[in-house]
Write a protein that holds these residues in place. Structure first.
Motif, PDB file in Angstrom:
ATOM      1  N   ILE A 154      -7.854  -7.524   4.384  1.00  0.00           N
ATOM      2  CA  ILE A 154      -8.033  -6.091   4.647  1.00  0.00           C
ATOM      3  C   ILE A 154      -6.862  -5.549   5.465  1.00  0.00           C
ATOM      4  O   ILE A 154      -6.341  -4.461   5.182  1.00  0.00           O
ATOM      5  CB  ILE A 154      -9.381  -5.837   5.346  1.00  0.00           C
ATOM      6  N   VAL A 155      -6.413  -6.295   6.464  1.00  0.00           N
ATOM      7  CA  VAL A 155      -5.279  -5.851   7.272  1.00  0.00           C
ATOM      8  C   VAL A 155      -4.012  -5.796   6.424  1.00  0.00           C
ATOM      9  O   VAL A 155      -3.232  -4.838   6.515  1.00  0.00           O
ATOM     10  CB  VAL A 155      -5.100  -6.765   8.505  1.00  0.00           C
ATOM     11  N   LEU A 156      -3.796  -6.792   5.584  1.00  0.00           N
ATOM     12  CA  LEU A 156      -2.608  -6.783   4.717  1.00  0.00           C
ATOM     13  C   LEU A 156      -2.641  -5.615   3.739  1.00  0.00           C
ATOM     14  O   LEU A 156      -1.610  -4.985   3.485  1.00  0.00           O
ATOM     15  CB  LEU A 156      -2.492  -8.109   3.967  1.00  0.00           C
ATOM     16  N   VAL A 157      -3.815  -5.319   3.185  1.00  0.00           N
ATOM     17  CA  VAL A 157      -3.934  -4.169   2.285  1.00  0.00           C
ATOM     18  C   VAL A 157      -3.674  -2.872   3.056  1.00  0.00           C
ATOM     19  O   VAL A 157      -3.037  -1.951   2.529  1.00  0.00           O
ATOM     20  CB  VAL A 157      -5.318  -4.148   1.601  1.00  0.00           C
ATOM     21  N   ALA A 158      -4.138  -2.795   4.292  1.00  0.00           N
ATOM     22  CA  ALA A 158      -3.898  -1.595   5.090  1.00  0.00           C
ATOM     23  C   ALA A 158      -2.415  -1.421   5.393  1.00  0.00           C
ATOM     24  O   ALA A 158      -1.892  -0.312   5.353  1.00  0.00           O
ATOM     25  CB  ALA A 158      -4.696  -1.657   6.388  1.00  0.00           C
ATOM     26  N   VAL A 159      -1.733  -2.521   5.664  1.00  0.00           N
ATOM     27  CA  VAL A 159      -0.314  -2.431   6.007  1.00  0.00           C
ATOM     28  C   VAL A 159       0.549  -2.194   4.768  1.00  0.00           C
ATOM     29  O   VAL A 159       1.428  -1.338   4.751  1.00  0.00           O
ATOM     30  CB  VAL A 159       0.139  -3.716   6.748  1.00  0.00           C
ATOM     31  N   PHE A 160       0.291  -2.969   3.704  1.00  0.00           N
ATOM     32  CA  PHE A 160       1.141  -2.908   2.513  1.00  0.00           C
ATOM     33  C   PHE A 160       0.518  -2.140   1.353  1.00  0.00           C
ATOM     34  O   PHE A 160       1.050  -2.177   0.246  1.00  0.00           O
ATOM     35  CB  PHE A 160       1.491  -4.325   2.055  1.00  0.00           C
ATOM     36  N   GLY A 161      -0.603  -1.462   1.563  1.00  0.00           N
ATOM     37  CA  GLY A 161      -1.283  -0.743   0.490  1.00  0.00           C
ATOM     38  C   GLY A 161      -0.425   0.271  -0.239  1.00  0.00           C
ATOM     39  O   GLY A 161      -0.382   0.290  -1.469  1.00  0.00           O
ATOM     40  N   PRO A 162       0.295   1.126   0.486  1.00  0.00           N
ATOM     41  CA  PRO A 162       1.136   2.099  -0.219  1.00  0.00           C
ATOM     42  C   PRO A 162       2.236   1.448  -1.070  1.00  0.00           C
ATOM     43  O   PRO A 162       2.648   2.011  -2.077  1.00  0.00           O
ATOM     44  CB  PRO A 162       1.738   2.930   0.917  1.00  0.00           C
ATOM     45  N   ILE A 163       2.675   0.276  -0.695  1.00  0.00           N
ATOM     46  CA  ILE A 163       3.704  -0.420  -1.478  1.00  0.00           C
ATOM     47  C   ILE A 163       3.084  -1.101  -2.696  1.00  0.00           C
ATOM     48  O   ILE A 163       3.666  -1.101  -3.789  1.00  0.00           O
ATOM     49  CB  ILE A 163       4.421  -1.460  -0.592  1.00  0.00           C
ATOM     50  N   LEU A 164       1.894  -1.675  -2.518  1.00  0.00           N
ATOM     51  CA  LEU A 164       1.262  -2.462  -3.579  1.00  0.00           C
ATOM     52  C   LEU A 164       0.437  -1.641  -4.562  1.00  0.00           C
ATOM     53  O   LEU A 164       0.105  -2.135  -5.640  1.00  0.00           O
ATOM     54  CB  LEU A 164       0.358  -3.528  -2.953  1.00  0.00           C
ATOM     55  N   ALA A 165       0.082  -0.414  -4.203  1.00  0.00           N
ATOM     56  CA  ALA A 165      -0.790   0.390  -5.061  1.00  0.00           C
ATOM     57  C   ALA A 165      -0.096   0.671  -6.401  1.00  0.00           C
ATOM     58  O   ALA A 165       1.059   1.093  -6.440  1.00  0.00           O
ATOM     59  CB  ALA A 165      -1.144   1.707  -4.377  1.00  0.00           C
ATOM     60  N   PRO A 166      -0.819   0.421  -7.510  1.00  0.00           N
ATOM     61  CA  PRO A 166      -0.174   0.589  -8.815  1.00  0.00           C
ATOM     62  C   PRO A 166       0.039   2.040  -9.228  1.00  0.00           C
ATOM     63  O   PRO A 166       0.910   2.321 -10.044  1.00  0.00           O
ATOM     64  CB  PRO A 166      -1.141  -0.110  -9.777  1.00  0.00           C
ATOM     65  N   TYR A 167      -0.719   2.977  -8.685  1.00  0.00           N
ATOM     66  CA  TYR A 167      -0.611   4.388  -9.058  1.00  0.00           C
ATOM     67  C   TYR A 167      -0.586   5.242  -7.803  1.00  0.00           C
ATOM     68  O   TYR A 167      -1.021   4.819  -6.733  1.00  0.00           O
ATOM     69  CB  TYR A 167      -1.801   4.827  -9.927  1.00  0.00           C
ATOM     70  N   ASP A 168      -0.109   6.456  -7.962  1.00  0.00           N
ATOM     71  CA  ASP A 168      -0.167   7.436  -6.886  1.00  0.00           C
ATOM     72  C   ASP A 168      -1.630   7.863  -6.731  1.00  0.00           C
ATOM     73  O   ASP A 168      -2.254   8.278  -7.705  1.00  0.00           O
ATOM     74  CB  ASP A 168       0.715   8.639  -7.229  1.00  0.00           C
ATOM     75  N   PRO A 169      -2.200   7.784  -5.530  1.00  0.00           N
ATOM     76  CA  PRO A 169      -3.628   8.090  -5.379  1.00  0.00           C
ATOM     77  C   PRO A 169      -3.973   9.558  -5.576  1.00  0.00           C
ATOM     78  O   PRO A 169      -5.123   9.887  -5.831  1.00  0.00           O
ATOM     79  CB  PRO A 169      -3.938   7.647  -3.956  1.00  0.00           C
ATOM     80  N   MET A 170      -3.009  10.434  -5.486  1.00  0.00           N
ATOM     81  CA  MET A 170      -3.278  11.857  -5.639  1.00  0.00           C
ATOM     82  C   MET A 170      -2.929  12.384  -7.029  1.00  0.00           C
ATOM     83  O   MET A 170      -3.212  13.526  -7.341  1.00  0.00           O
ATOM     84  CB  MET A 170      -2.506  12.658  -4.586  1.00  0.00           C
ATOM     85  N   GLU A 171      -2.316  11.554  -7.867  1.00  0.00           N
ATOM     86  CA  GLU A 171      -1.927  11.978  -9.213  1.00  0.00           C
ATOM     87  C   GLU A 171      -3.163  12.053 -10.097  1.00  0.00           C
ATOM     88  O   GLU A 171      -3.860  11.067 -10.307  1.00  0.00           O
ATOM     89  CB  GLU A 171      -0.942  10.971  -9.800  1.00  0.00           C
ATOM     90  N   SER A 172      -3.437  13.245 -10.604  1.00  0.00           N
ATOM     91  CA  SER A 172      -4.605  13.398 -11.464  1.00  0.00           C
ATOM     92  C   SER A 172      -4.162  13.559 -12.914  1.00  0.00           C
ATOM     93  O   SER A 172      -3.095  14.101 -13.201  1.00  0.00           O
ATOM     94  CB  SER A 172      -5.457  14.591 -11.023  1.00  0.00           C
TER      95      SER A 172
END
Length: 162
Positions: free
Chosen positions: A19-37
């Motif tokens: 959970i901590v690693l996802v919190a730290v590196f989440g924006p780098i690892l996320a496959p899509y833009d979370p706001m892109e609809s």
């Protein structure tokens, strides 16, 4: 040493570290833009492209979850820090001022700790049928329900099979 002796502790530590690693590196690892609809991808079920599926606006739920982890973890850390600082201040005042102040602060903190339990217990007891509640709860709950519904009959009594 504790992690090797207790496997449940090791699993909990691994989950927390993830959970901590996802919190730290989440924006780098996320496959899509979370706001892109994308309306064409709206409400898709989980798949290889979208692990958690998509929401009603076509946004990837997995990416949104990875971004939200940072906010959730920071809210939790801030809550712990605020509690720590308040406890340090209140404990210092109680220890320095003496017995009467210590007793008053102990009473105040006990009341503050009790308050969240009351709405939680009421919320947990509300969906339970009255006959499954302990006796004192059943009487209070039936009395509270019966008051506005007197014209509809005895709502809290057990139904008869007549």
């Amino acid at each position: 040493y504790v992690l090797s002796e207790n496997p449940i502790t090791a699993i909990a530590f691994a989950l927390f570290a993830t959970i901590v690693l996802v919190a730290v590196f989440g924006p780098i690892l996320a496959p899509y833009d979370p706001m892109e609809s994308n309306a064409a991808r709206a409400l898709q079920p989980p798949s290889a492209d979208h692990w958690f599926g998509t929401d009603n606006l076509g946004r990837d739920v997995f990416s949104r979850t990875m971004y939200a982890t940072r906010n959730s973890l920071s809210i939790g850390v801030m809550g712990v820090l605020i509690s720590f600082v308040l406890a340090l201040i209140i404990g210092g005042i109680a220890g320095y001022a003496g017995r009467v102040t210590d007793n008053v602060l102990h009473l105040v903190t006990a009341v503050v700790r009790l308050l969240p339990i009351i709405p939680l217990s009421l919320g947990l007891a509300s969906p339970v049928p009255p006959e499954r509640l302990p006796s004192p709860w059943r009487k209070r709950r039936c009395r509270r329900r019966r008051r506005p519904l007197r014209s509809l009959g005895d709502w809290c009594s057990k139904p008869t099979n007549a």
